[in-house]
Write a protein that holds these residues in place. Structure first.
Motif, mmCIF file in Angstrom:
data_model
loop_
_atom_site.group_PDB
_atom_site.id
_atom_site.type_symbol
_atom_site.label_atom_id
_atom_site.label_comp_id
_atom_site.label_asym_id
_atom_site.label_seq_id
_atom_site.Cartn_x
_atom_site.Cartn_y
_atom_site.Cartn_z
ATOM 1 N N LEU A 285 0.842 -1.196 0.000
ATOM 2 C CA LEU A 285 0.000 0.000 0.000
ATOM 3 C C LEU A 285 0.882 1.253 0.000
ATOM 4 O O LEU A 285 1.892 1.319 0.688
ATOM 5 N N GLN A 286 0.465 2.277 -0.772
ATOM 6 C CA GLN A 286 1.377 3.362 -1.100
ATOM 7 C C GLN A 286 1.672 4.306 0.062
ATOM 8 O O GLN A 286 2.796 4.759 0.246
ATOM 9 N N ARG A 287 0.678 4.645 0.845
ATOM 10 C CA ARG A 287 0.895 5.594 1.928
ATOM 11 C C ARG A 287 1.296 4.871 3.205
ATOM 12 O O ARG A 287 0.677 3.889 3.591
ATOM 13 N N ARG A 288 2.311 5.389 3.871
ATOM 14 C CA ARG A 288 2.652 4.896 5.204
ATOM 15 C C ARG A 288 2.681 6.100 6.150
ATOM 16 O O ARG A 288 3.240 7.142 5.830
ATOM 17 N N MET A 289 2.065 5.923 7.286
ATOM 18 C CA MET A 289 1.881 7.054 8.196
ATOM 19 C C MET A 289 2.147 6.622 9.630
ATOM 20 O O MET A 289 1.936 5.474 9.995
ATOM 21 N N TRP A 290 2.595 7.577 10.420
ATOM 22 C CA TRP A 290 2.813 7.381 11.846
ATOM 23 C C TRP A 290 1.454 7.523 12.516
ATOM 24 O O TRP A 290 0.927 8.632 12.652
ATOM 25 N N ALA A 291 0.856 6.420 12.936
ATOM 26 C CA ALA A 291 -0.506 6.457 13.472
ATOM 27 C C ALA A 291 -0.567 6.877 14.929
ATOM 28 O O ALA A 291 -1.583 7.423 15.383
ATOM 29 N N GLY A 292 0.489 6.603 15.690
ATOM 30 C CA GLY A 292 0.480 6.957 17.108
ATOM 31 C C GLY A 292 1.545 6.194 17.852
ATOM 32 O O GLY A 292 2.433 5.560 17.257
ATOM 33 N N GLY A 293 1.463 6.254 19.171
ATOM 34 C CA GLY A 293 2.451 5.570 19.983
ATOM 35 C C GLY A 293 2.110 5.641 21.453
ATOM 36 O O GLY A 293 1.198 6.353 21.873
ATOM 37 N N ASP A 294 2.850 4.860 22.230
ATOM 38 C CA ASP A 294 2.681 4.804 23.681
ATOM 39 C C ASP A 294 4.074 4.781 24.281
ATOM 40 O O ASP A 294 4.826 3.815 24.094
ATOM 41 N N LEU A 295 4.439 5.854 24.988
ATOM 42 C CA LEU A 295 5.778 5.999 25.543
ATOM 43 C C LEU A 295 5.723 5.856 27.053
ATOM 44 O O LEU A 295 4.878 6.469 27.709
#
Length: 266
Positions: A73-83
């Protein structure tokens, strides 16, 4: 691609938390350089792959494959995180990041096929665990975005900001992020069909973490965030927060850009 084959794959990176890069990031964020330890979110300027130009994909990222699965799939995105913050990361120290692919999940959403990849990171300095992070990545095809949702308007604290093209370029440079959606307007608008340059998710999360510590008057112990909609260069936005740990980014038109839950050290 067999998603199960990628689960449990590991990677280790070592780097020095270089004071020059810290000073460059501070300048990018319009702050004075910290003297001793990395502020929350600043570790994203380190441990990034230094792929040769011949090994980049058409979007400016390292070509698909390698440690992360080769999602088509063409788009890759930073969806979130837990630090989860355990100990401060000293400036000048040699640090190690160990990464493990936790899950690869394919779904069918309202806007088409989606692939979610969750990666666990652990950063340590001299055997001391400093930071644990779960990084959520989403892949999707180019197409209409999901409908935006309104952001809350009942904040206790807020700070108005604007992300211009210079900020996006400088943040891309200091984090060695070649993704063209952040600095190449022709690519962002003509190839990936965005209305402008896309503001980095981790840039917004870094700004929001710093805002949370200033507003809360305490050191972060945990910060979990998720993107809700993209923000574009030239847009005004506000960092917002409420007592109790809810923080968010609101665009000038009222749409929710990013939301987070902060836990502070006692």
């Amino acid at each position: 691609m067999n998603e199960a084959d990628w689960i449990g794959r590991t990677e280790t990176r070592e780097t020095r938390i270089d004071a020059t890069r810290v000073a460059e990031l501070a300048a990018c964020l319009d702050r004075d350089p910290p003297a001793d330890f990395l502020p929350p979110g600043w570790h994203w300027a380190f441990f990034n792959p230094a792929a040769k130009a011949s090994m980049l994909g058409p979007d400016g990222h390292p070509a698909r494959g390698g440690f992360l699965p080769p999602v088509a799939l063409q788009r890759r995105m930073w969806a979130g995180g837990d630090l989860r913050f355990h100990a401060p990361i000293p400036i000048g120290a040699a640090a190690t990041r160990r990464s493990t692919i936790r899950s690869v999940v394919r779904k069918r959403g309202r806007t088409g096929d989606l692939v979610f990849v969750a990666v666990d990171h652990a950063i340590d300095v001299d055997g001391t665990l400093c930071l644990e992070e779960t990084h959520d990545i989403v892949y999707r095809d180019i197409g209409p975005a999901a409908a935006s949702v309104p952001a809350p308007c009942d904040e206790d604290w807020s700070q108005n900001m604007r992300a211009d093209a210079v900020l996006l370029f400088r943040y891309s440079a200091v984090t060695f992020n070649g993704h063209r959606i952040h600095y190449d307007r022709a690519y962002a608008t003509q190839v990936e069909a965005y209305p402008g340059l896309v503001v980095h998710g981790p840039l917004l999360a870094t700004l929001l973490q710093g805002f949370a510590e200033r507003a809360g008057g305490a050191t972060l112990k945990r910060f979990a965030f998720r993107g809700a909609a993209p923000l574009f260069d030239g847009e005004d936005f506000a960092l917002c927060g409420k007592a109790g740990g809810n923080f968010w980014v609101r665009a000038s038109d009222g749409r929710l850009i990013q939301q987070a839950q902060a836990v502070f050290a006692a």
